[in-house]
Design an enzyme around this catalytic site. Structure first.
Site, PDB file in Angstrom:
ATOM      1  N   ILE A  71       0.809  -1.121   0.021  1.00 21.81           N
ATOM      2  CA  ILE A  71       0.028   0.065  -0.036  1.00 21.81           C
ATOM      3  C   ILE A  71       0.996   1.329  -0.071  1.00 21.81           C
ATOM      4  O   ILE A  71       1.828   1.294   0.928  1.00 21.81           O
ATOM      5  CB  ILE A  71      -0.949   0.053   1.474  1.00 21.81           C
ATOM      6  CG1 ILE A  71      -1.917  -1.178   1.181  1.00 21.81           C
ATOM      7  CG2 ILE A  71      -1.513   1.637   1.282  1.00 21.81           C
ATOM      8  CD1 ILE A  71      -3.117  -0.933  -0.013  1.00 21.81           C
ATOM      9  N   LYS A  72       0.590   2.104  -0.973  1.00 20.33           N
ATOM     10  CA  LYS A  72       1.068   3.568  -1.012  1.00 20.33           C
ATOM     11  C   LYS A  72       0.316   4.621  -0.439  1.00 20.33           C
ATOM     12  O   LYS A  72      -0.869   4.653  -0.841  1.00 20.33           O
ATOM     13  CB  LYS A  72       1.519   3.971  -2.224  1.00 20.33           C
ATOM     14  CG  LYS A  72       2.188   5.274  -2.300  1.00 20.33           C
ATOM     15  CD  LYS A  72       2.354   5.941  -3.803  1.00 20.33           C
ATOM     16  CE  LYS A  72       2.898   7.227  -3.853  1.00 20.33           C
ATOM     17  NZ  LYS A  72       3.198   7.847  -5.206  1.00 20.33           N
ATOM     18  N   GLN A  73       0.687   5.319   0.676  1.00 20.48           N
ATOM     19  CA  GLN A  73      -0.265   6.269   1.381  1.00 20.48           C
ATOM     20  C   GLN A  73       0.480   7.474   1.622  1.00 20.48           C
ATOM     21  O   GLN A  73       1.810   7.416   1.955  1.00 20.48           O
ATOM     22  CB  GLN A  73      -1.059   5.683   2.522  1.00 20.48           C
ATOM     23  CG  GLN A  73      -1.880   6.300   3.205  1.00 20.48           C
ATOM     24  CD  GLN A  73      -2.981   6.866   2.433  1.00 20.48           C
ATOM     25  OE1 GLN A  73      -3.024   7.983   1.678  1.00 20.48           O
ATOM     26  NE2 GLN A  73      -4.005   6.130   2.025  1.00 20.48           N
TER      27      GLN A  73
END
Length: 351
Positions: free
Chosen positions: A237-239
Site C-alpha cells: 500500500i502506498k499512502q
C-alpha cells in the site's frame, strides 16, 4: 544512531527518535525482516511466480534483503503535466534518465508509465525491477476532473518484463466504485501472471475539507482507504503520511468508535502512521509512504522525517519522486541514499 540523521532532523530528532508508542503495541505489528517472504507470504494464496517477483523487488538496490523498499516513482508527467514536473530539471523528459536515476540512486525499483518504461525496457528491465503504473488522472479534460482511468493492460506490463503493477484509486470520489472494480480485476490478473500489486490509496473529494481543514490525509480516513486497498489484494500500500486525524468525526460521516482516537492513536506522527500500518493487517501488507512534492531546500529534512516516521511506525519504506528528480541528478541520488540510510540504520527501530 547516525549523527548525520540526527543532524538533518534537527529539532525533530528527539521527538521522533525517542518516541515510545503507547497505542497499538509494537508486538502486534509485523515488522519487515530479511525473511519477509518466508515469514509472511509463504502461507498466502499468491502463486510461486508472484512470490518470486516480490523477492526480486526486495532483493535489489541498497536495501536488498532487508525487508524494506525504496522506490522511485515518476508518473508525474501524466499526473501533474510533463512541463510542470520536468521544468525544474528538463533532462527527465528523456525516459532513460528516469531509469538511470533509480539505478544510480540504489532503489529497489522504478515505477513509471507504460510509455516511459516501455521505451527502454529491452535495455533496463533486467537491470532494475519495473513497476508499471497502469492508470492515471490526465489533466487535459476541462474543466479539471479527478478520475483514474486505465492507460493499458496488465498483460502489456508483463510483456515488457515488469515484476509489478501499480494503480491508484481515488477513494471518496464519484468514480471510486468503478475504479475499485477496475483495479480489483486488474490485480487478480496480475497475480495470475505472477506480478506484485501496489495500490496508491488516495482520497479525493472537495467535501473532505471542513471549516478550512483538509482531512484527505487524516489518519482515520487514510487508514480506512488502506483497509479497502488490502481487501482487493494489494501486496503493498502506498499512502500519504498522515497530517491530522478526526476526519470522520469532523465531516460527520461513516462509522467510528471513540477508541479510534483515544486509544489507537495520539497526535504524534508515528502513532498516526501506526494506525495506517494497522489497517494493512497489522503490517502483513507493507505500507510505503510517499515523499510528497518538492519544496526545495527543506526536501532532505522532510524526506528523512517521513522515513523515520514510517520505519518507527512499522512501515515498509518510502516511495519518493519529486524530491529526487526535480533537482540535479547528483543531488537526487544523495537524497535517495539518505532515505535508504534510515532503513539501513539498525538503531532506528519500531517505536
Amino acid at each position: 544512531m547516525s549523527s548525520k540523521i540526527e543532524q538533518i532532523l534537527g529539532d525533530s530528532a528527539s521527538y521522533l527518535l525517542n518516541h515510545t508508542s503507547k497505542t497499538i503495541d509494537k508486538s502486534l505489528i509485523h515488522v519487515p525482516t530479511p525473511s519477509l517472504i518466508d515469514n509472511l507470504w509463504i502461507d498466502s494464496d499468491r502463486n510461486i511466480q508472484t512470490l518470486n517477483s516480490f523477492q526480486s523487488l526486495l532483493g535489489h538496490g541498497r536495501l536488498a534483503n532487508t525487508g524494506y523498499l525504496s522506490i522511485l516513482p515518476i508518473d508525474q508527467g501524466i499526473e501533474h503535466t510533463a512541463g510542470a514536473s520536468f521544468a525544474p530539471n528538463p533532462m527527465y523528459f528523456d525516459s532513460e534518465n528516469i531509469v538511470k536515476l533509480a539505478i544510480e540512486g540504489g532503489c529497489n525499483a522504478v515505477a513509471s508509465t507504460f510509455g516511459v518504461l516501455g521505451s527502454v525496457a529491452r535495455k533496463y528491465a533486467h537491470k532494475i525491477p519495473f513497476v508499471v503504473k497502469i492508470n492515471h488522472n490526465e489533466l487535459l479534460s476541462y474543466p479539471t476532473t479527478y478520475d483514474q482511468v486505465l492507460f493499458g493492460t496488465v498483460k502489456e506490463a508483463w510483456n515488457m518484463g515488469a515484476v509489478a503493477v501499480g494503480a491508484t484509486i481515488y477513494f471518496g470520489s464519484e468514480e471510486s466504485r468503478r475504479q475499485l472494480v477496475d483495479i480489483a480485476k486488474a490485480f487478480e490478473y496480475a497475480h495470475e501472471l505472477g506480478m506484485v500489486t501496489i495500490l496508491w490509496c488516495y482520497l479525493r473529494n472537495p467535501a473532505f475539507t471542513k471549516d478550512g481543514v483538509d482531512y484527505s490525509a487524516a489518519a482515520d480516513m487514510t487508514g480506512q482507504a488502506n483497509h479497502l486497498g488490502v481487501t482487493i489484494k494489494a501486496d503493498i500500500i502506498k499512502q500519504k503520511l498522515p497530517t491530522n486525524n478526526g476526519g470522520f468525526t469532523a465531516i460527520k460521516f461513516s462509522k467510528t468508535d471513540p477508541k479510534m482516537y483515544s486509544e489507537l492513536t495520539t497526535d504524534h506522527p508515528i502513532d498516526l502512521c501506526r494506525y495506517q500500518v494497522a489497517n494493512g493487517y497489522m503490517g502483513r501488507i507493507g505500507l510505503i509512504n510517499s515523499g510528497g512534492e518538492s519544496h526545495g531546500a527543506s526536501d532532505l529534512k522532510e524526506a528523512i522525517y517521513t522515513a523515520v516516521v514510517n520505519k518507527r511506525a512499522g512501515g515498509m519504506g518510502l516511495i519518493c519522486g519529486r524530491k529526487a528528480f526535480q533537482k540535479p541528478m547528483k543531488e537526487g541520488i544523495e537524497l535517495l541514499n539518505s532515505i535508504q540510510d534510515v532503513y539501513l540504520d539498525k538503531s532506528i527501530t519500531i517505536a
